[in-house]
Design a protein around this motif. Structure first.
Motif, PDB file in Angstrom:
ATOM      1  N   UNK A 153       0.812  -1.220   0.000  1.00  0.00           N
ATOM      2  CA  UNK A 153       0.000   0.000   0.000  1.00  0.00           C
ATOM      3  C   UNK A 153       0.847   1.272   0.000  1.00  0.00           C
ATOM      4  N   UNK A 154       2.168   1.121   0.061  1.00  0.00           N
ATOM      5  CA  UNK A 154       3.098   2.247   0.064  1.00  0.00           C
ATOM      6  C   UNK A 154       2.919   3.146   1.284  1.00  0.00           C
ATOM      7  N   UNK A 155       2.591   2.523   2.419  1.00  0.00           N
ATOM      8  CA  UNK A 155       2.470   3.280   3.668  1.00  0.00           C
ATOM      9  C   UNK A 155       3.808   3.404   4.398  1.00  0.00           C
ATOM     10  N   UNK A 156       4.777   2.555   4.038  1.00  0.00           N
ATOM     11  CA  UNK A 156       6.097   2.615   4.659  1.00  0.00           C
ATOM     12  C   UNK A 156       7.026   3.393   3.723  1.00  0.00           C
ATOM     13  N   UNK A 177      -9.123   9.172  10.877  1.00  0.00           N
ATOM     14  CA  UNK A 177      -7.747   8.778  10.555  1.00  0.00           C
ATOM     15  C   UNK A 177      -7.570   8.541   9.061  1.00  0.00           C
ATOM     16  N   UNK A 178      -8.547   7.893   8.438  1.00  0.00           N
ATOM     17  CA  UNK A 178      -8.430   7.611   7.004  1.00  0.00           C
ATOM     18  C   UNK A 178      -8.416   8.910   6.196  1.00  0.00           C
ATOM     19  N   UNK A 179      -9.240   9.871   6.609  1.00  0.00           N
ATOM     20  CA  UNK A 179      -9.268  11.160   5.913  1.00  0.00           C
ATOM     21  C   UNK A 179      -7.921  11.870   6.040  1.00  0.00           C
ATOM     22  N   UNK A 218      -1.440  12.356   8.366  1.00  0.00           N
ATOM     23  CA  UNK A 218      -1.228  11.292   9.346  1.00  0.00           C
ATOM     24  C   UNK A 218      -0.878  10.043   8.548  1.00  0.00           C
ATOM     25  N   UNK A 219       0.096   9.286   9.023  1.00  0.00           N
ATOM     26  CA  UNK A 219       0.520   8.115   8.243  1.00  0.00           C
ATOM     27  C   UNK A 219      -0.168   6.832   8.676  1.00  0.00           C
ATOM     28  N   UNK A 263       4.317   2.933  11.188  1.00  0.00           N
ATOM     29  CA  UNK A 263       5.318   3.414  10.255  1.00  0.00           C
ATOM     30  C   UNK A 263       5.723   4.858  10.403  1.00  0.00           C
ATOM     31  N   UNK A 264       4.912   5.652  11.101  1.00  0.00           N
ATOM     32  CA  UNK A 264       5.228   7.076  11.127  1.00  0.00           C
ATOM     33  C   UNK A 264       4.518   7.811  12.237  1.00  0.00           C
ATOM     34  N   UNK A 265       3.566   8.692  11.864  1.00  0.00           N
ATOM     35  CA  UNK A 265       2.953   9.608  12.816  1.00  0.00           C
ATOM     36  C   UNK A 265       1.486   9.260  13.053  1.00  0.00           C
ATOM     37  N   UNK A 266       1.079   9.402  14.324  1.00  0.00           N
ATOM     38  CA  UNK A 266      -0.324   9.247  14.704  1.00  0.00           C
ATOM     39  C   UNK A 266      -0.710  10.439  15.576  1.00  0.00           C
ATOM     40  N   UNK A 267      -2.009  10.685  15.698  1.00  0.00           N
ATOM     41  CA  UNK A 267      -2.439  11.733  16.622  1.00  0.00           C
ATOM     42  C   UNK A 267      -3.676  11.282  17.397  1.00  0.00           C
ATOM     43  N   UNK A 268      -4.149  12.170  18.263  1.00  0.00           N
ATOM     44  CA  UNK A 268      -5.287  11.893  19.148  1.00  0.00           C
ATOM     45  C   UNK A 268      -5.045  10.646  20.016  1.00  0.00           C
ATOM     46  N   UNK A 269      -3.809  10.483  20.463  1.00  0.00           N
ATOM     47  CA  UNK A 269      -3.509   9.412  21.408  1.00  0.00           C
ATOM     48  C   UNK A 269      -3.801   9.945  22.811  1.00  0.00           C
ATOM     49  N   UNK A 270      -4.631   9.253  23.599  1.00  0.00           N
ATOM     50  CA  UNK A 270      -5.063   9.773  24.904  1.00  0.00           C
ATOM     51  C   UNK A 270      -3.976   9.631  25.974  1.00  0.00           C
TER      52      UNK A 270
END
Length: 391
Positions: free
Chosen positions: A46-49, A278-280, A287-288, A314-321
């Motif tokens: 999927x080319x996410x990495x 997240x998908x958006x 966001x990866x 693989x990279x960045x996430x957000x909204x982690x509590x």
């Protein structure tokens, strides 16, 4: 030779490529007899990495016969040896290897400067993966060059079918490490998100490590059936609330130990609004990864519990509590698998009949059929859970 080659997003082809040769004295050449498609291969598909290049040979779960040995590897390997090749390339000599932290070997990542910039400090070289981990050709091929082969191998005896020992190179020790990181006690409930191949191995590992109860979470019937056959209580997240059911099964306390065997590509559903968010963001490049599982685990885990993450991010996430995580006193343990730390014990368990990892195989096809099987595996067609390829 023939090999599965990455050409871009969702473009894997079976091409003719140059045969590998001995390049360094510690190398060996292995004739591949069996290899597999791993869930983390789909992240590359999927080319996410980041840092994949057209022409890269795929695959990091493989085994075969040694056909050529470099001068400095001959004390440990000889022509004709039957070996499983771990996905982590290790030197066996650096400080991290001496500590058993093989997936962060300080020697084998030949793209160390690039990895230092992205990760802060480089990790080990990996087969068939991003150039952040060395860009080494993988094992979905007829032959494989194994660097540092005197350390990067697992000898297996003749008389055991490939299918029983192939997964010593990745998914079996990955599921096992995920469970060991939980420090499972006989009174513990272990909840496992994701019933793909790593999740299935984590379920059986938790059972072998004497968890009080193991709960498996997914939505695909064939995966839930396989999880139940392995001794787990199952939750179908399409049919019931994961949080409510976990609290019900634990007397309102939550599971002591939680394992994320999903990683960066959590299922997207309107019933889970954060996954749509997240998908958006992913589509916008903001966001990866899709960390729905992390959020849910942090929320439902019993205070002072452990969260173990074998699933690849693989990279960045957000909204982690982070407030929930900190105030509940949760411990997070993660990392690529230190394969060779576990394999002597796991091979013994296979030989003694405690577990037969081949249970997870649903499809066995030729290497030429590999590109099509990537799509079958991605789309969960034909009840596909694990694909073995025969070069």
């Amino acid at each position: 030779m023939r090999a599965l080659v990455w050409h871009g997003k969702e473009d894997i082809r079976c091409d003719t490529v140059t045969d590998p040769e001995i390049e360094q004295p510690r190398d060996a050449i292995v004739k591949v007899t069996s290899c597999a498609i791993c869930g983390s291969d789909l992240h590359l598909f999927h080319n996410f990495i980041p840092a994949m290049l057209p022409g890269d040979v795929m695959g990091h779960e493989m085994m075969g016969e040694v056909v050529e040995v470099g001068s400095e590897a001959r004390g440990k390997l000889k022509k004709g040896d039957r070996v499983v090749v771990p996905f982590t390339i290790i030197c066996g000599e650096c400080d991290q290897c001496k500590r058993g932290n093989f997936s962060v070997c300080q020697t084998t990542n030949r793209k160390k400067d690039l990895a230092d910039k992205v990760f802060g400090h480089a990790t080990a070289g990996l087969f068939g993966y991003t150039h952040l981990t060395g860009g080494y050709p993988g094992g979905q091929a007829e032959y494989l060059r194994v660097p540092f082969a005197d350390a990067t191998h697992i000898k297996v005896p003749d008389g055991i079918p490939d299918e029983k020992v192939l997964f010593l190179g990745d998914i079996f020790p990955t599921g096992w490490q995920a469970a060991v990181q939980c420090d499972i006690q006989p009174t513990d409930t272990v909840a496992i998100w994701g019933c793909g191949p790593v999740g299935q191995m984590a379920i059986r590992s938790a059972v072998l490590l004497s968890a009080k109860q193991v709960i498996a979470i997914d939505h695909l019937p064939e995966r839930l059936e396989m999880a139940e056959a392995g001794g787990a209580i199952t939750i179908n997240f399409d049919e019931e609330s994961v949080v409510e059911r976990l609290n019900e099964l634990t007397g309102g306390e939550g599971p002591e130990k939680c394992i994320d065997a999903v990683g960066m590509e959590a299922h997207v559903s309107p019933s889970m609004p954060d996954t749509v968010y997240d998908r958006a963001k992913q589509m916008l490049g903001a966001e990866s990864d899709r960390p729905h599982i992390l959020r849910e685990m942090i929320y439902v885990c019993r205070p002072a519990g452990v969260i173990s993450i074998p699933g690849v991010y693989g990279g960045l996430v957000d909204k982690i509590p982070m407030g929930q995580l900190m105030n509940k006193g949760l411990t997070i343990r993660t990392g690529q698998t230190h394969v060779n730390r576990w394999t002597d014990d796991l091979l013994r368990r296979i030989e003694e009949g405690q577990i037969d990892p081949s249970f997870v195989i649903t499809h066995t096809v030729s290497l030429e059929d590999g590109p099509e099987m990537y799509k079958v595996f991605r789309d969960k067609q034909d009840s596909c859970i694990k694909v073995v390829l025969k070069p």
